[in-house]
Design a protein around this motif. Structure first.
Motif, PDB file in Angstrom:
ATOM      1  N   VAL A   1      -6.848   3.212   4.232  1.00 46.04           N
ATOM      2  CA  VAL A   1      -6.969   4.640   3.931  1.00 46.04           C
ATOM      3  C   VAL A   1      -6.159   5.381   4.975  1.00 46.04           C
ATOM      4  O   VAL A   1      -6.356   5.168   6.182  1.00 46.04           O
ATOM      5  N   VAL A   2      -5.215   6.213   4.550  1.00 45.29           N
ATOM      6  CA  VAL A   2      -4.406   6.977   5.515  1.00 45.29           C
ATOM      7  C   VAL A   2      -4.366   8.437   5.098  1.00 45.29           C
ATOM      8  O   VAL A   2      -4.512   8.774   3.920  1.00 45.29           O
ATOM      9  N   ASN A   3      -4.154   9.286   6.088  1.00 48.85           N
ATOM     10  CA  ASN A   3      -4.053  10.718   5.823  1.00 48.85           C
ATOM     11  C   ASN A   3      -2.821  11.002   4.961  1.00 48.85           C
ATOM     12  O   ASN A   3      -1.733  10.491   5.249  1.00 48.85           O
ATOM     13  N   SER A   4      -2.978  11.818   3.924  1.00 50.93           N
ATOM     14  CA  SER A   4      -1.854  11.968   2.985  1.00 50.93           C
ATOM     15  C   SER A   4      -0.711  12.767   3.591  1.00 50.93           C
ATOM     16  O   SER A   4       0.451  12.500   3.307  1.00 50.93           O
ATOM     17  N   ARG A   5      -1.024  13.724   4.498  1.00 50.53           N
ATOM     18  CA  ARG A   5       0.078  14.473   5.137  1.00 50.53           C
ATOM     19  C   ARG A   5       0.887  13.530   6.032  1.00 50.53           C
ATOM     20  O   ARG A   5       2.105  13.540   6.026  1.00 50.53           O
ATOM     21  N   GLY A   6       0.152  12.683   6.801  1.00 47.10           N
ATOM     22  CA  GLY A   6       0.821  11.724   7.693  1.00 47.10           C
ATOM     23  C   GLY A   6       1.703  10.771   6.891  1.00 47.10           C
ATOM     24  O   GLY A   6       2.819  10.442   7.305  1.00 47.10           O
ATOM     25  N   LEU A   7       1.212  10.358   5.735  1.00 38.12           N
ATOM     26  CA  LEU A   7       1.986   9.429   4.897  1.00 38.12           C
ATOM     27  C   LEU A   7       3.268  10.104   4.410  1.00 38.12           C
ATOM     28  O   LEU A   7       4.345   9.519   4.435  1.00 38.12           O
ATOM     29  N   GLY A   8       3.123  11.381   4.020  1.00 34.29           N
ATOM     30  CA  GLY A   8       4.289  12.121   3.528  1.00 34.29           C
ATOM     31  C   GLY A   8       5.329  12.351   4.610  1.00 34.29           C
ATOM     32  O   GLY A   8       6.523  12.504   4.328  1.00 34.29           O
ATOM     33  N   ASN A   9       4.876  12.371   5.880  1.00 34.07           N
ATOM     34  CA  ASN A   9       5.801  12.669   6.983  1.00 34.07           C
ATOM     35  C   ASN A   9       6.594  11.471   7.466  1.00 34.07           C
ATOM     36  O   ASN A   9       7.345  11.578   8.420  1.00 34.07           O
ATOM     37  N   GLN A  10       6.371  10.290   6.879  1.00 32.51           N
ATOM     38  CA  GLN A  10       7.161   9.143   7.309  1.00 32.51           C
ATOM     39  C   GLN A  10       7.696   8.403   6.088  1.00 32.51           C
ATOM     40  O   GLN A  10       7.363   8.724   4.960  1.00 32.51           O
ATOM     41  N   ARG A  11       8.570   7.421   6.346  1.00 31.34           N
ATOM     42  CA  ARG A  11       9.373   6.879   5.238  1.00 31.34           C
ATOM     43  C   ARG A  11       8.656   5.809   4.411  1.00 31.34           C
ATOM     44  O   ARG A  11       8.943   5.640   3.235  1.00 31.34           O
ATOM     45  N   LYS A  12       7.754   5.071   5.048  1.00 32.96           N
ATOM     46  CA  LYS A  12       7.196   3.903   4.339  1.00 32.96           C
ATOM     47  C   LYS A  12       6.246   4.321   3.235  1.00 32.96           C
ATOM     48  O   LYS A  12       5.463   5.255   3.395  1.00 32.96           O
ATOM     49  N   LYS A  13       6.295   3.619   2.139  1.00 30.75           N
ATOM     50  CA  LYS A  13       5.368   3.862   1.025  1.00 30.75           C
ATOM     51  C   LYS A  13       4.048   3.155   1.326  1.00 30.75           C
ATOM     52  O   LYS A  13       4.010   2.189   2.099  1.00 30.75           O
ATOM     53  N   LEU A  14       2.979   3.621   0.657  1.00 28.59           N
ATOM     54  CA  LEU A  14       1.651   3.057   0.924  1.00 28.59           C
ATOM     55  C   LEU A  14       1.595   1.556   0.602  1.00 28.59           C
ATOM     56  O   LEU A  14       0.995   0.776   1.337  1.00 28.59           O
ATOM     57  N   HIS A  15       2.240   1.154  -0.490  1.00 26.03           N
ATOM     58  CA  HIS A  15       2.151  -0.282  -0.838  1.00 26.03           C
ATOM     59  C   HIS A  15       2.886  -1.145   0.189  1.00 26.03           C
ATOM     60  O   HIS A  15       2.516  -2.290   0.428  1.00 26.03           O
ATOM     61  N   THR A  16       3.916  -0.568   0.857  1.00 25.30           N
ATOM     62  CA  THR A  16       4.600  -1.336   1.923  1.00 25.30           C
ATOM     63  C   THR A  16       3.664  -1.487   3.117  1.00 25.30           C
ATOM     64  O   THR A  16       3.548  -2.569   3.716  1.00 25.30           O
ATOM     65  N   LEU A  17       2.963  -0.386   3.455  1.00 25.69           N
ATOM     66  CA  LEU A  17       2.004  -0.471   4.565  1.00 25.69           C
ATOM     67  C   LEU A  17       0.930  -1.512   4.260  1.00 25.69           C
ATOM     68  O   LEU A  17       0.518  -2.287   5.125  1.00 25.69           O
ATOM     69  N   MET A  18       0.474  -1.521   3.012  1.00 22.61           N
ATOM     70  CA  MET A  18      -0.575  -2.466   2.605  1.00 22.61           C
ATOM     71  C   MET A  18      -0.057  -3.909   2.730  1.00 22.61           C
ATOM     72  O   MET A  18      -0.769  -4.803   3.203  1.00 22.61           O
TER      73      MET A  18
END
Ligand SMILES: Cc1cc2nc3c(=O)[nH]c(=O)nc-3n(C[C@H](O)[C@H](O)[C@H](O)COP(=O)(O)OP(=O)(O)OC[C@H]3O[C@@H](n4cnc5c(N)ncnc54)[C@H](O)[C@@H]3O)c2cc1C
Length: 427
Positions: free
Chosen positions: A239-256
């Protein structure tokens, strides 16, 4: 349906909040219809997850609770702080957590919600699945019903239990559109593994369960990883903050994917088969994000739709509150003499039973605003452990000097003091 043929209650949303309300109301003889857009209740849900059972016990009583499809009684609470090469795990085991009626269980929502829907039906509720409610209907300032797939339905009270992104609460003017500050985004996989493999990997006896939180796996974004042991599967997610996710390049599935491949995580999953993958929004603000008003004449908002979530840092508690709010609204409906009385009575129940606990945790989300929590501090903890356990034949520095050096390498004294202050005042 005409408004002369109106029902007592329409519930929109067949998650835990809506189903709890439907069960109590139907048992008390009310004419209840619950409308769920998924093909079965629980199909659209992807919770991790761990359910604290006190509210379920209050809903079902001990006999029915014993029949419920719960997965494992949680006795191990673990936190892993990861580094690039491994991780440091705190493991708290407490067998008193499973004595008598265990305090919490891992559950699979698709199984559990479907079972609870069956119990509500047996009690007399009508559960309609596969139908999306498109609109609430209003007459002279009162909410009188809903429009679902072109069919108008009327009731004395409409309950909005339609989850985190509640269009009903928004249409009724009780909530604004969600912002990226308010919500996190979660992704979860269900990974099948034989029961005995799970038992041996996590040091569990039959029926016992573990939860594990992972800090330092979110690429510096506020958030973290979670793992819950089910009977013969693991629920693993981020679970990650959506603003933080938008501010960087990696997609959520890559982080997963990176999370799954981490050396401290992969051995736990090895040999498993992913059978489910889903993403969902999560309320993150808790008490601070509650709307000012949770009802209008004819409409009451419950569960995630009302923002009832406790965010304790890396842990999200929403399911027990969803059930509790479902019970609270049902009691209000049963006690009220007119539909206008329902909202105020519901608020009395909520303010007595739910709000005080939510208030205790109201500042916890501030902890998540400390960016070093997700990068420097997990690394610092691991560097300290490395010093304590690494031996290569050279003369090591003295403990006090080594620790000071490790702290200085990871974080400035100013940041340490200001984060410490923020931490203390948030708790
Ligand atoms: C990744 C993740 C992990 C979590 N982990 C935990 C955990 O471990 N423990 C915990 O306590 N909580 C956890 N939560 C929070 C928990 O899932 C929620 O708080 C809980 O599910 C809220 O229940 P609810 O009934 O209010 O909403 P939901 O369970 O979301 O149910 C809402 C229902 O409404 C339906 N719906 C929506 N719109 C319409 C419409 N227009 N017409 C008809 N039906 C509609 C949806 O299909 C859905 O079934 C987690 C959440 C996420 C995302």
């Amino acid at each position: 349906m005409s408004d002369e043929e109106k029902l007592d209650v329409i519930i929109v949303g067949g998650g835990l909040a809506g189903l709890a309300a439907a069960y109590v109301l139907a048992k008390a003889g009310k004419e209840v219809v619950l409308i769920e857009r998924g093909t079965a209740c629980g199909n659209k849900n992807m919770t991790g997850g761990r359910l604290y059972v006190y509210s379920l016990l209050s809903l079902l009583g001990p006999e029915l609770l014993a029949e419920a499809p719960l997965e494992r009684a949680i006795v191990k609470e673990q936190i892993t702080m990861v580094s690039a090469t491994g991780g440091m795990t705190l493991d708290y085991t407490d067998y008193s957590f499973k004595e008598g009626i265990p305090q919490s269980y891992s559950i699979l929502r698709s199984v559990f919600d479907d079972w609870l829907a069956g119990k509500a039906e047996e009690a007399g509720a009508m559960i309609v699945t596969g139908i999306h409610v498109d609109k609430i209907m209003e007459k002279n300032g009162k909410i009188v019903g809903v429009d679902a797939a072109g069919e108008e339905m009327f009731a004395d009270t409409v309950i909005a239990a339609d989850g985190v992104n509640s269009f009903m609460a928004q249409q009724a003017g009780l909530r604004n559109d969600l912002t990226s500050r308010e919500v996190g985004v979660g992704v979860k996989e269900m990974i099948e593994l034989p029961e005995e493999v799970i038992n041996s990997r996590f040091g569990l006896q039959a029926g016992e369960g573990a939860t594990r939180l992972f800090v330092g796996v979110s690429n510096g974004i506020s958030g973290g990883g979670f793992l819950y042991t089910n009977k013969s599967s693991l629920s693993l997610g981020l679970v990650v903050n959506s603003r933080g996710l938008g501010n960087q390049r990696k997609k959520l599935h890559t982080l997963m994917q990176e999370f799954k491949m981490h050396p401290a995580v992969y051995p736990l999953l090895d040999g498993g088969k992913t059978v489910e993958y889903a993403a969902h929004l999560v309320n993150e603000l808790g008490f601070v994000g509650l709307p000012q008003q949770l009802y209008r004449d004819g409409l009451v908002v419950i569960g995630d739709a009302a923002g009832f979530v406790i965010n304790m840092g890396n842990t999200i508690r929403g399911m027990d509150l969803a059930i509790w709010s479902g019970i609270a609204v049902a009691k209000a409906i049963l006690e009220a003499r007119t539909s206008a009385e329902v909202g105020p009575r519901y608020m009395e129940n909520i303010e007595r039973d739910l709000i005080p606990t939510m208030k205790v945790y109201q500042s916890y989300p501030k902890l998540l605003e400390i960016p070093r929590m997700f990068t420097e501090y997990p690394k610092l903890a691991n560097d300290m452990m490395h010093y304590l356990f690494a031996v290569d034949g050279s003369v090591p520095p003295k403990l006090s000097k080594a620790m000071l050096g490790i702290v200085k390498n990871n974080v400035s004294l100013g940041s340490l003091l200001s984060d410490g202050w923020k931490g203390v005042t948030s708790l």
